[in-house]
Design a protein around this motif. Sequence first.
Motif: not given
Length: 55
Positions: A2-3, A5-7, A10, A12, A14, A16-19
């Motif tokens: 999910y992280a 995919t979100a990165a 958006f 951004s 990786f 930063q997204t996984i925090k």
Amino acid sequence: MYAATAAAVFLSGFSQTIKPFYPAIAATAAQSAIWTGYLPKSVRVKNTYYPEKRI
């Protein structure tokens, strides 16, 4: 997954997204460690998966 995919969605970084996932990762690691320690010591697991061989 999910992280990553979100990165990508958006745009951004990786790291930063996984925090937000750090607590979930830590909880999963702790649960895995507990189960890993329990399974070799459990008599029930031993009897289920490694029954005595009777001759």
